[in-house]
Enzyme design. Structure first.
Site, short mmCIF file in Angstrom:
data_model
loop_
_atom_site.label_atom_id
_atom_site.label_comp_id
_atom_site.label_asym_id
_atom_site.label_seq_id
_atom_site.Cartn_x
_atom_site.Cartn_y
_atom_site.Cartn_z
N CYS A 1 0.79 -1.25 0.03
CA CYS A 1 -0.01 0.02 0.26
C CYS A 1 0.75 1.22 0.08
CB CYS A 1 -1.13 0.06 1.30
SG CYS A 1 -2.25 -1.28 1.14
N ALA B 1 -4.66 -5.07 -1.63
CA ALA B 1 -5.92 -5.68 -0.77
C ALA B 1 -5.56 -7.01 -0.06
CB ALA B 1 -7.11 -5.91 -1.77
N ASN C 1 -1.41 2.61 5.79
CA ASN C 1 -0.63 1.75 4.98
C ASN C 1 -0.09 0.80 6.14
OD1 ASN C 1 1.61 0.30 3.73
ND2 ASN C 1 3.09 2.09 4.03
N GLU D 1 -0.76 -2.90 8.59
CA GLU D 1 -1.68 -3.76 9.30
C GLU D 1 -1.78 -3.73 10.58
OE1 GLU D 1 -2.57 -8.60 9.28
OE2 GLU D 1 -1.10 -7.97 8.01
N ASP E 1 -9.39 -3.94 9.01
CA ASP E 1 -8.85 -3.40 10.25
C ASP E 1 -8.61 -1.85 10.17
OD1 ASP E 1 -7.12 -3.66 7.87
OD2 ASP E 1 -5.18 -4.12 8.99
#
Length: 210
Positions: A2, A53, A76, A78, A101
Site C-alpha cells: 500500500c 488488498a 498503509n 496492518e 482493520d
C-alpha cells in the site's frame, strides 16, 4: 504494501485532486489493486491511496470514512490486534460496516483519540482527517517499518509513503539538505527526521503528528 498520500492548504478542490493524483501515481507500484483519490470535506485538501488488498478485499477500500463522516483515513500496513479491538469496540456499541482493520482503526481513534496508539499493535503509517476540528492526525509504528514523509512548503502540508511522491509536486523545491548529505556519507543512510531533500522530513518511528 500500500501507499498513502495527501495534501492540504490554500487552493481549489479540483487542484488538490490533481496534485494528490500526481503524488499517488508515482507510488502506484505499492498498490496493485489500483489507486483512489478523494477530496476531503471541511478544508481544501485531498487524500490518496494505492491499495494492496489483504484484509476485507471487498469492503476495505480507502480513503475510508467513518460511519458518521467525521473522520477519513488512509492506512498503509496492518493492525495485528484489530479483531480484539473490534470486539472491545463492538461491546461499547460501535456498529461496523466492514470487516477491515482500517475501519477498526477509525473506530479506535473515534473512541480514544490519539491514545488509541497505546492499544494498537501492528506495522503502520496512517493519516486521519477530522472535518469537525479541521485537523490531520498521523502516526507511524514503533519500529518504523512503514514509511511516512512530509513537507510544508508554500503554505501547503503534504505527506506520502515515499519521498518521490512529494518531489513530484510542481512547486516542490528540489534542494539537497547539506546536513542530510553529511549524515549519509558518514552513516550510509539518512536517519529520521531528515531526508535528502531540504524541506522534507521523515516522521520518526513511534511518533505521531497533528
Amino acid at each position: 504494501m500500500c501507499g498513502i498520500a495527501g495534501i492540504f492548504g490554500g487552493g481549489e478542490p479540483d487542484e488538490f485532486i490533481e496534485l494528490a493524483s500526481r503524488m499517488i501515481s508515482t507510488i502506484a507500484h505499492r498498490g496493485p489493486e489500483g489507486t483512489r483519490v478523494e477530496a476531503v470535506t471541511g478544508a481544501p485538501g485531498a487524500l490518496a491511496h494505492a491499495r494492496l488488498a489483504i484484509i476485507d478485499i471487498a469492503g476495505g477500500e480507502q480513503p475510508m470514512p467513518f460511519a458518521d463522516g467525521r473522520y477519513t483515513v488512509v492506512l498503509n500496513g496492518e493492525i495485528y490486534n484489530y479483531i480484539e479491538l473490534r470486539k472491545e469496540l463492538a461491546a461499547k456499541g460501535v456498529n461496523f460496516r466492514t470487516k477491515s482493520d482500517t475501519e477498526t482503526l477509525l473506530a479506535a481513534y473515534d473512541q480514544w483519540g490519539a491514545s488509541c496508539l497505546e492499544r494498537i499493535v501492528g506495522m503502520f503509517a496512517f493519516a486521519i482527517w477530522d472535518r469537525v476540528s479541521r485537523s490531520l492526525f498521523a502516526a507511524r509504528d514503533r519500529f518504523g517499518k512503514k514509511p511516512f514523509v512530509y513537507s510544508w512548503q508554500h503554505g501547503r502540508f503534504a505527506f506520502a509513503s515515499e519521498a518521490k511522491a512529494l518531489a513530484a509536486l510542481p512547486d516542490f523545491e528540489r534542494r539537497i539538505e547539506p546536513q542530510a548529505l553529511e549524515l549519509y556519507l558518514a552513516l550510509g543512510y539518512v536517519p529520521a527526521p531528515h531526508t535528502i531533500w531540504r524541506g522534507m522530513n521523515k516522521l520518526p518511528a513511534g511518533h505521531s503528528l497533528t
